[in-house]
Design an enzyme around this catalytic site. Structure first.
Site, PDB file in Angstrom:
ATOM      1  N   ASP A  73      -1.687 -45.677  10.901  1.00  0.00           N
ATOM      2  CA  ASP A  73      -0.660 -44.851  11.537  1.00  0.00           C
ATOM      3  C   ASP A  73      -1.132 -43.410  11.737  1.00  0.00           C
ATOM      4  O   ASP A  73      -2.154 -42.987  11.193  1.00  0.00           O
ATOM      5  CB  ASP A  73       0.644 -44.863  10.713  1.00  0.00           C
ATOM      6  CG  ASP A  73       0.386 -44.866   9.201  1.00  0.00           C
ATOM      7  OD1 ASP A  73      -0.670 -44.366   8.780  1.00  0.00           O
ATOM      8  OD2 ASP A  73       1.230 -45.363   8.457  1.00  0.00           O
ATOM      9  N   HIS A 147       8.313 -49.611   2.408  1.00  0.00           N
ATOM     10  CA  HIS A 147       7.649 -49.609   3.717  1.00  0.00           C
ATOM     11  C   HIS A 147       6.147 -49.854   3.584  1.00  0.00           C
ATOM     12  O   HIS A 147       5.547 -49.521   2.559  1.00  0.00           O
ATOM     13  CB  HIS A 147       7.939 -48.323   4.512  1.00  0.00           C
ATOM     14  CG  HIS A 147       7.279 -47.084   4.013  1.00  0.00           C
ATOM     15  ND1 HIS A 147       7.981 -45.936   3.697  1.00  0.00           N
ATOM     16  CD2 HIS A 147       5.977 -46.759   3.783  1.00  0.00           C
ATOM     17  CE1 HIS A 147       7.145 -44.992   3.312  1.00  0.00           C
ATOM     18  NE2 HIS A 147       5.920 -45.472   3.350  1.00  0.00           N
ATOM     19  N   GLU A 152       9.519 -48.810   8.381  1.00  0.00           N
ATOM     20  CA  GLU A 152      10.577 -48.478   7.443  1.00  0.00           C
ATOM     21  C   GLU A 152      11.531 -49.664   7.307  1.00  0.00           C
ATOM     22  O   GLU A 152      11.504 -50.586   8.135  1.00  0.00           O
ATOM     23  CB  GLU A 152      11.337 -47.242   7.945  1.00  0.00           C
ATOM     24  CG  GLU A 152      10.484 -45.983   8.072  1.00  0.00           C
ATOM     25  CD  GLU A 152      10.175 -45.324   6.715  1.00  0.00           C
ATOM     26  OE1 GLU A 152      10.337 -45.965   5.664  1.00  0.00           O
ATOM     27  OE2 GLU A 152       9.773 -44.141   6.728  1.00  0.00           O
TER      28      GLU A 152
END
Ligand code: F6R
Length: 272
Positions: A73, A147, A152
């Site tokens: 990410d 998560h 999430e």
């Protein structure tokens, strides 16, 4: 391994032992397959592992110059060279000191500004992973809310790389890397849970008692989008490495420890 197609739960005494064991798995993967494709995570949890990998690379025990990496990410709105970007984090803690070829170290580009460009970037990232032949070994941490990456609670278990809003808890947890919480971005590009589940092997690390509830929920609770890490129960080759504080709430802790003792004897070629 005993019980193929299960999550293997490895409980170690402390975070340093977790870092050593995780570095062993990553280094041996690259020693066997110098062009391996590694999926990597940021955050506090993998730092010890990265430090040990860098030390091993500097001692000449493993070479990372031919691997390809994909990070999970990146924040939206920070240029790659921003001090708090995940790109900067990875360069500082692993890629540069570990001798990685930066042109094969991929992170999503969070500096694009329009929705259209963000969507295009998410598609581009998925294509890059596919072109590299998929991820051989994906390293994961876990958030206190369960998560993985920035998926999430409530994220679809089939999700692909996309833009997600960070929860307030995640923003608060990550504020320690910024000078104040207002600086923590509200959006991130993240691999999806479906993307992560396609990795051939997964190694999730969790340390500290602040992760104990999330660990209990994803290892022993039902598979649920409310606990994104629980999707790993569906993965065929996941190893979960925990330190003792992160394992405190596991009801079947003794069973995991005894399975691991049997596993060790098996690997050492000792009789059962
Ligand atoms: C980071 C990431 C996150 C972290 C998680 C735990 O790339 O994907 O899911 O793994 O937030 O963070 P730490 O390790 O800081 O507790």
């Amino acid at each position: 391994m005993i019980g193929d197609k299960v999550m293997r739960i490895v409980i170690l005494e402390n975070a340093d032992q977790v870092a050593t064991a995780a570095a062993d798995v990553i280094a041996s993967t690259v020693q066997r397959h110098p062009e391996a494709v590694l999926g990597l995570a940021t955050g506090g949890t993998p730092l010890g592992t990265y430090q040990k990998l860098v030390e091993r690379a500097k001692r000449g025990e493993v070479a990372f110059d031919r691997v390809t990496t994909f990070n999970l990410d990146e924040y939206v709105g920070l240029p790659a060279d921003h001090p708090q970007s995940y790109c900067t984090f990875m360069r500082r803690h692993l890629f540069e000191p570990g001798g990685f070829a930066l042109e094969r170290c991929y992170l999503p580009n969070g500096s694009v500004t329009t929705w259209q460009d963000l969507e295009e970037e998410c598609r581009r990232y998925e294509t890059l992973i596919q072109r590299a032949g998929g991820i051989d070994l994906q390293l994961l941490g876990i958030g206190a809310d369960g998560h993985i990456a920035f998926n999430e609670p409530g994220s679809s278990l089939a999700s692909r790389t996309r833009v997600k809003a960070l929860t307030e808890q995640t923003r608060r947890d990550n504020a320690r890397f910024f000078s104040c919480i207002d600086e923590v971005p509200r959006l991130a590009i993240t691999m999806g849970i479906g993307t992560i589940l396609e990795a051939r092997r997964i190694l999730l690390l969790a340390t500290g008692e602040q992760k104990a509830e999330a660990v209990r929920a994803f290892v022993e609770g039902p598979v649920s989008a409310q606990v994104p890490a629980s999707a790993l129960q569906l993965h065929a080759a996941t190893v979960v490495m925990l330190d003792a504080p992160a394992a405190t709430l596991l009801a079947r802790k003794e069973y995991y420890l005894s399975m691991e003792r049997i596993q060790q004897r098996l690997e050492a070629g000792l009789p059962l």
